[in-house]
Motif scaffolding. Structure first.
Motif, PDB file in Angstrom:
ATOM      1  N   ASN A  55       0.705  -1.493   0.004  1.00  0.00           N
ATOM      2  CA  ASN A  55      -0.031  -0.129  -0.114  1.00  0.00           C
ATOM      3  C   ASN A  55       0.810   1.165  -0.010  1.00  0.00           C
ATOM      4  OD1 ASN A  55      -2.408  -1.695   0.099  1.00  0.00           O
ATOM      5  ND2 ASN A  55      -2.270  -1.933   2.384  1.00  0.00           N
ATOM      6  N   GLY A  56       1.968   1.242  -0.772  1.00  0.00           N
ATOM      7  CA  GLY A  56       2.739   2.388  -1.279  1.00  0.00           C
ATOM      8  C   GLY A  56       3.983   2.524   0.020  1.00  0.00           C
ATOM      9  N   GLU A  57       4.026   1.620   0.904  1.00  0.00           N
ATOM     10  CA  GLU A  57       5.157   1.732   2.016  1.00  0.00           C
ATOM     11  C   GLU A  57       5.865   0.449   2.302  1.00  0.00           C
ATOM     12  OE1 GLU A  57       5.466   2.571   6.739  1.00  0.00           O
ATOM     13  OE2 GLU A  57       3.496   2.965   5.695  1.00  0.00           O
ATOM     14  N   PHE A  58       7.329   0.581   2.189  1.00  0.00           N
ATOM     15  CA  PHE A  58       8.221  -0.516   2.246  1.00  0.00           C
ATOM     16  C   PHE A  58       7.994  -1.062   3.629  1.00  0.00           C
ATOM     17  CE2 PHE A  58       9.390   0.454  -2.043  1.00  0.00           C
ATOM     18  CZ  PHE A  58       9.798  -0.941  -2.560  1.00  0.00           C
ATOM     19  N   GLN A  59       7.766  -2.430   3.800  1.00  0.00           N
ATOM     20  CA  GLN A  59       7.819  -3.004   5.153  1.00  0.00           C
ATOM     21  C   GLN A  59       8.016  -4.382   5.113  1.00  0.00           C
ATOM     22  OE1 GLN A  59       3.561  -1.665   5.625  1.00  0.00           O
ATOM     23  NE2 GLN A  59       3.271  -3.710   6.000  1.00  0.00           N
ATOM     24  N   ALA A  60       8.485  -4.877   6.167  1.00  0.00           N
ATOM     25  CA  ALA A  60       8.400  -6.246   6.262  1.00  0.00           C
ATOM     26  C   ALA A  60       7.072  -6.985   6.294  1.00  0.00           C
ATOM     27  CB  ALA A  60       9.163  -6.853   7.736  1.00  0.00           C
ATOM     28  N   ASN A  61       6.828  -8.055   5.579  1.00  0.00           N
ATOM     29  CA  ASN A  61       5.335  -8.527   5.192  1.00  0.00           C
ATOM     30  C   ASN A  61       5.441 -10.113   4.902  1.00  0.00           C
ATOM     31  OD1 ASN A  61       2.661  -8.348   4.629  1.00  0.00           O
ATOM     32  ND2 ASN A  61       3.266  -8.331   2.475  1.00  0.00           N
ATOM     33  N   HIS A  62       4.777 -10.640   5.626  1.00  0.00           N
ATOM     34  CA  HIS A  62       4.768 -12.459   5.813  1.00  0.00           C
ATOM     35  C   HIS A  62       3.560 -12.724   4.580  1.00  0.00           C
ATOM     36  CE1 HIS A  62       7.110 -14.114   8.917  1.00  0.00           C
ATOM     37  NE2 HIS A  62       6.379 -13.217   9.736  1.00  0.00           N
ATOM     38  N   SER A  63       4.152 -12.421   3.431  1.00  0.00           N
ATOM     39  CA  SER A  63       3.174 -12.495   2.161  1.00  0.00           C
ATOM     40  C   SER A  63       3.647 -14.079   1.719  1.00  0.00           C
ATOM     41  CB  SER A  63       3.352 -11.832   1.219  1.00  0.00           C
ATOM     42  OG  SER A  63       4.813 -11.357   0.783  1.00  0.00           O
ATOM     43  N   CYS A  64       4.697 -14.882   2.288  1.00  0.00           N
ATOM     44  CA  CYS A  64       4.989 -15.998   1.797  1.00  0.00           C
ATOM     45  C   CYS A  64       4.384 -17.304   2.932  1.00  0.00           C
ATOM     46  CB  CYS A  64       6.383 -16.367   1.637  1.00  0.00           C
ATOM     47  SG  CYS A  64       7.000 -17.593   0.469  1.00  0.00           S
ATOM     48  N   GLY A  65       3.550 -16.803   3.887  1.00  0.00           N
ATOM     49  CA  GLY A  65       3.001 -17.707   4.639  1.00  0.00           C
ATOM     50  C   GLY A  65       3.963 -18.281   5.937  1.00  0.00           C
ATOM     51  N   HIS A  66       5.172 -17.658   5.948  1.00  0.00           N
ATOM     52  CA  HIS A  66       5.991 -18.144   7.055  1.00  0.00           C
ATOM     53  C   HIS A  66       5.376 -18.105   8.421  1.00  0.00           C
ATOM     54  CE1 HIS A  66       9.958 -17.617   4.461  1.00  0.00           C
ATOM     55  NE2 HIS A  66       8.761 -18.602   3.828  1.00  0.00           N
ATOM     56  N   ASP A  67       4.672 -17.187   8.598  1.00  0.00           N
ATOM     57  CA  ASP A  67       3.838 -16.927   9.999  1.00  0.00           C
ATOM     58  C   ASP A  67       3.158 -18.217  10.385  1.00  0.00           C
ATOM     59  OD1 ASP A  67       2.224 -16.048   7.757  1.00  0.00           O
ATOM     60  OD2 ASP A  67       1.656 -14.260   8.797  1.00  0.00           O
ATOM     61  N   SER A  68       2.570 -18.468   9.219  1.00  0.00           N
ATOM     62  CA  SER A  68       1.712 -19.790   9.368  1.00  0.00           C
ATOM     63  C   SER A  68       2.293 -21.089   9.619  1.00  0.00           C
ATOM     64  CB  SER A  68       0.683 -19.904   8.108  1.00  0.00           C
ATOM     65  OG  SER A  68       1.323 -20.357   6.999  1.00  0.00           O
ATOM     66  N   HIS A  69       3.581 -20.972   9.065  1.00  0.00           N
ATOM     67  CA  HIS A  69       4.338 -22.355   9.256  1.00  0.00           C
ATOM     68  C   HIS A  69       4.825 -22.555  10.696  1.00  0.00           C
ATOM     69  CE1 HIS A  69       5.353 -21.646   4.580  1.00  0.00           C
ATOM     70  NE2 HIS A  69       4.188 -21.973   4.615  1.00  0.00           N
ATOM     71  N   MET A  70       5.321 -21.366  11.087  1.00  0.00           N
ATOM     72  CA  MET A  70       5.697 -21.304  12.326  1.00  0.00           C
ATOM     73  C   MET A  70       4.701 -21.622  13.390  1.00  0.00           C
ATOM     74  SD  MET A  70       8.217 -17.787  12.744  1.00  0.00           S
ATOM     75  CE  MET A  70       7.377 -16.768  11.669  1.00  0.00           C
ATOM     76  N   THR A  71       3.369 -21.116  13.049  1.00  0.00           N
ATOM     77  CA  THR A  71       2.325 -21.436  14.001  1.00  0.00           C
ATOM     78  C   THR A  71       1.860 -22.911  14.001  1.00  0.00           C
ATOM     79  OG1 THR A  71       1.258 -19.099  13.458  1.00  0.00           O
ATOM     80  CG2 THR A  71      -0.228 -20.943  14.288  1.00  0.00           C
ATOM     81  N   MET A  72       1.948 -23.700  12.691  1.00  0.00           N
ATOM     82  CA  MET A  72       1.561 -25.031  12.651  1.00  0.00           C
ATOM     83  C   MET A  72       2.634 -25.716  13.220  1.00  0.00           C
ATOM     84  SD  MET A  72      -0.354 -25.491   8.949  1.00  0.00           S
ATOM     85  CE  MET A  72       0.611 -24.094   7.956  1.00  0.00           C
ATOM     86  N   VAL A  73       3.938 -25.603  13.140  1.00  0.00           N
ATOM     87  CA  VAL A  73       5.108 -26.275  13.921  1.00  0.00           C
ATOM     88  C   VAL A  73       4.684 -26.249  15.368  1.00  0.00           C
ATOM     89  CG1 VAL A  73       7.379 -26.583  14.170  1.00  0.00           C
ATOM     90  CG2 VAL A  73       6.398 -26.458  11.807  1.00  0.00           C
ATOM     91  N   LEU A  74       4.567 -24.853  15.901  1.00  0.00           N
ATOM     92  CA  LEU A  74       4.177 -24.792  17.372  1.00  0.00           C
ATOM     93  C   LEU A  74       3.087 -25.466  17.604  1.00  0.00           C
ATOM     94  CD1 LEU A  74       5.362 -20.985  17.523  1.00  0.00           C
ATOM     95  CD2 LEU A  74       6.478 -22.843  18.775  1.00  0.00           C
ATOM     96  N   GLY A  75       1.892 -25.396  16.990  1.00  0.00           N
ATOM     97  CA  GLY A  75       0.695 -26.167  17.137  1.00  0.00           C
ATOM     98  C   GLY A  75       0.980 -27.602  17.202  1.00  0.00           C
ATOM     99  N   VAL A  76       2.145 -28.155  16.684  1.00  0.00           N
ATOM    100  CA  VAL A  76       2.280 -29.974  16.618  1.00  0.00           C
ATOM    101  C   VAL A  76       2.749 -30.081  18.250  1.00  0.00           C
ATOM    102  CG1 VAL A  76       4.155 -31.556  15.853  1.00  0.00           C
ATOM    103  CG2 VAL A  76       2.887 -30.170  14.220  1.00  0.00           C
ATOM    104  N   LEU A  77       3.870 -29.171  18.500  1.00  0.00           N
ATOM    105  CA  LEU A  77       4.252 -29.085  19.973  1.00  0.00           C
ATOM    106  C   LEU A  77       3.183 -29.077  20.819  1.00  0.00           C
ATOM    107  CD1 LEU A  77       6.548 -28.880  22.132  1.00  0.00           C
ATOM    108  CD2 LEU A  77       6.603 -26.695  21.941  1.00  0.00           C
ATOM    109  N   LEU A  78       2.463 -28.045  20.709  1.00  0.00           N
ATOM    110  CA  LEU A  78       1.172 -28.114  21.943  1.00  0.00           C
ATOM    111  C   LEU A  78       0.291 -29.404  21.965  1.00  0.00           C
ATOM    112  CD1 LEU A  78       0.178 -24.400  21.266  1.00  0.00           C
ATOM    113  CD2 LEU A  78       1.308 -25.259  22.725  1.00  0.00           C
ATOM    114  N   SER A  79       0.196 -29.878  20.787  1.00  0.00           N
ATOM    115  CA  SER A  79      -0.678 -30.941  20.529  1.00  0.00           C
ATOM    116  C   SER A  79      -0.103 -32.381  20.792  1.00  0.00           C
ATOM    117  CB  SER A  79      -1.010 -31.321  18.882  1.00  0.00           C
ATOM    118  OG  SER A  79      -1.816 -30.332  18.365  1.00  0.00           O
ATOM    119  N   ILE A  80       1.313 -32.306  20.829  1.00  0.00           N
ATOM    120  CA  ILE A  80       2.003 -33.547  21.259  1.00  0.00           C
ATOM    121  C   ILE A  80       2.030 -33.667  22.788  1.00  0.00           C
ATOM    122  CG2 ILE A  80       3.981 -34.811  21.624  1.00  0.00           C
ATOM    123  CD1 ILE A  80       4.442 -34.103  18.549  1.00  0.00           C
ATOM    124  N   LYS A  81       2.216 -32.259  23.303  1.00  0.00           N
ATOM    125  CA  LYS A  81       2.260 -32.176  24.845  1.00  0.00           C
ATOM    126  C   LYS A  81       1.239 -32.556  25.467  1.00  0.00           C
ATOM    127  CE  LYS A  81       5.023 -30.502  27.230  1.00  0.00           C
ATOM    128  NZ  LYS A  81       6.118 -31.174  28.220  1.00  0.00           N
TER     129      LYS A  81
END
Length: 374
Positions: free
Chosen positions: A79-105
């Motif tokens: 939107n006209g401004e340069f910034q860090a942006n999770h447009s490749c889905g890495h935020d979701s990848h981290m979330t799912m892997v942490l979700g695996v830990l929570l599920s196993i625990k």
């Protein structure tokens, strides 16, 4: 922690990671955030003195099954401004892997063996996996799994593929080193723009086995300044190369180097090349793929299991299997209504697919451990 509680926690984790993106090699706060969650859930934790990234472990001894997520966001205009942006889905990848830990625990009893959670920096630079390999993170790993969201053009929402067959990629930068000349005296020098034009033609005439997908193209060319009466002798450029196999990317690189050298010799002007980054093509283990397929079927149903996907993208995950050929690996491709596409500044996806993603990965890790400890 009941299922509804896990779902709530997973969504909270995603919201935090999504709203706190950090670019490659600068994922400092992301590393700290994940480190805290790992410690809170009883993991043995390892961080690094000279880079970001964090490793968590539960269980003990052999076998070792690992699951990897990438930390970094892209730097792009939103939107006209340069910034860090999770447009490749890495935020979701981290979330799912942490979700695996929570599920196993939540299951209470950790299966025999070790489960290792690898949170790797700098995937977008193509150098994070190589750094983890250098740090001996996967030396004793038997099976390794990953996950990547897929755009709607590849995998429909609610479906998943047990293997992503990424291609190899390589990015080369070059510098043409000549001298400027007067526009009225072109015979006294070499026009870097003409050299660049010749390079483009040479690359267009590279012919390698057409049965193996590949491409090579200029993605940047800079020459000249504000004065229109000066013929530029210097220029810089970038070349993007793609190939479906690691062998083909090597052949393509050699062909590009030979083409550039021939133009350099013809014009009697130095052209210096540097390989800026590279990605390996996928090396998928059939058994790892099968474990993932069984888990997809269990969670989403057989009708939502998609064949292994050949994709034009690339992923530094595959350096793990290229450099450590004892590792058996596969990457889950999760269909989640991702639009308009990966790396689009306004990328969006169906967040409800995070939970099935967690379940698929959890089931795969546990199924693998069960198989290895029979």
């Amino acid at each position: 922690m009941e299922k509804n509680t896990i779902e709530t926690k997973v969504m909270e984790i995603f919201e935090h990671l999504h709203t706190h993106p950090e670019i490659s090699w600068k994922e400092i706060e992301t590393t700290k955030y994940i480190e805290n969650i790992l410690k809170e859930n009883g993991c043995r934790v390892r961080t690094f003195t000279d880079c970001t990234g964090v490793i968590g472990e539960i269980g003990n001894g052999k076998p070792v099954v690992a699951i990897r997520a990438d930390l970094d966001a892209l730097w792009q205009e939103v939107n006209g401004e340069f910034q860090a942006n999770h447009s490749c889905g890495h935020d979701s990848h981290m979330t799912m892997v942490l979700g695996v830990l929570l599920s196993i625990k939540e299951m209470g009893e950790i299966p025999n063996g070790t489960i290792r959670f690898i949170f790797q920096p700098a995937e977008e630079k193509g150098t994070g996996a190589l750094k983890m390999i250098e740090e001996n993170v996967v030396d004793d790993v038997d099976y390794l799994y990953g996950v990547h969201l897929r755009p709607v053009q590849e995998v429909e929402n609610g479906m998943a593929t047990p293997a992503l067959l990424h291609g190899a990629a390589r990015h080369i930068t070059g510098v043409i080193q000549g001298e400027d000349t007067h526009g009225a005296r072109p015979h006294l020098g070499v026009n870097a723009i003409e050299v660049g034009t010749e390079l483009v033609q040479k690359l267009n005439h590279i012919h390698i086995d057409p049965l193996i997908p590949h491409s090579v193209k200029f993605t940047k060319f800079l020459a000249g300044g504000e004065s229109s009466n000066i013929i530029p002798g210097n220029a810089s450029f970038s070349i993007d190369m793609r190939a479906q196999t690691n062998e083909m990317i090597e052949k393509l690189t050699t062909s590009v180097q030979e083409a550039v050298q021939s133009v350099s010799d013809y014009y009697h002007v130095p052209i210096n090349l540097s390989i800026e980054s590279m990605m390996a093509s996928a090396i998928v283990d059939p058994q790892a793929q099968e474990f993932m397929a069984e888990s997809i079927t269990k969670v989403l149903g057989k009708e939502n299991l998609v064949d292994p996907l050949i994709t034009t993208g690339s992923e530094d995950f595959h350096f793990y299997t290229l450099k450590k050929n004892h590792i058996k690996a596969s990457v889950l491709g999760l269909g989640c209504d991702l639009k308009p596409g990966l790396h689009h500044p306004n990328m969006s996806f169906d967040h409800k697919m995070l939970i099935p993603g967690v379940e698929i990965l959890t089931n795969t890790v546990l199924k693998t451990l069960e198989h290895l400890t029979k």
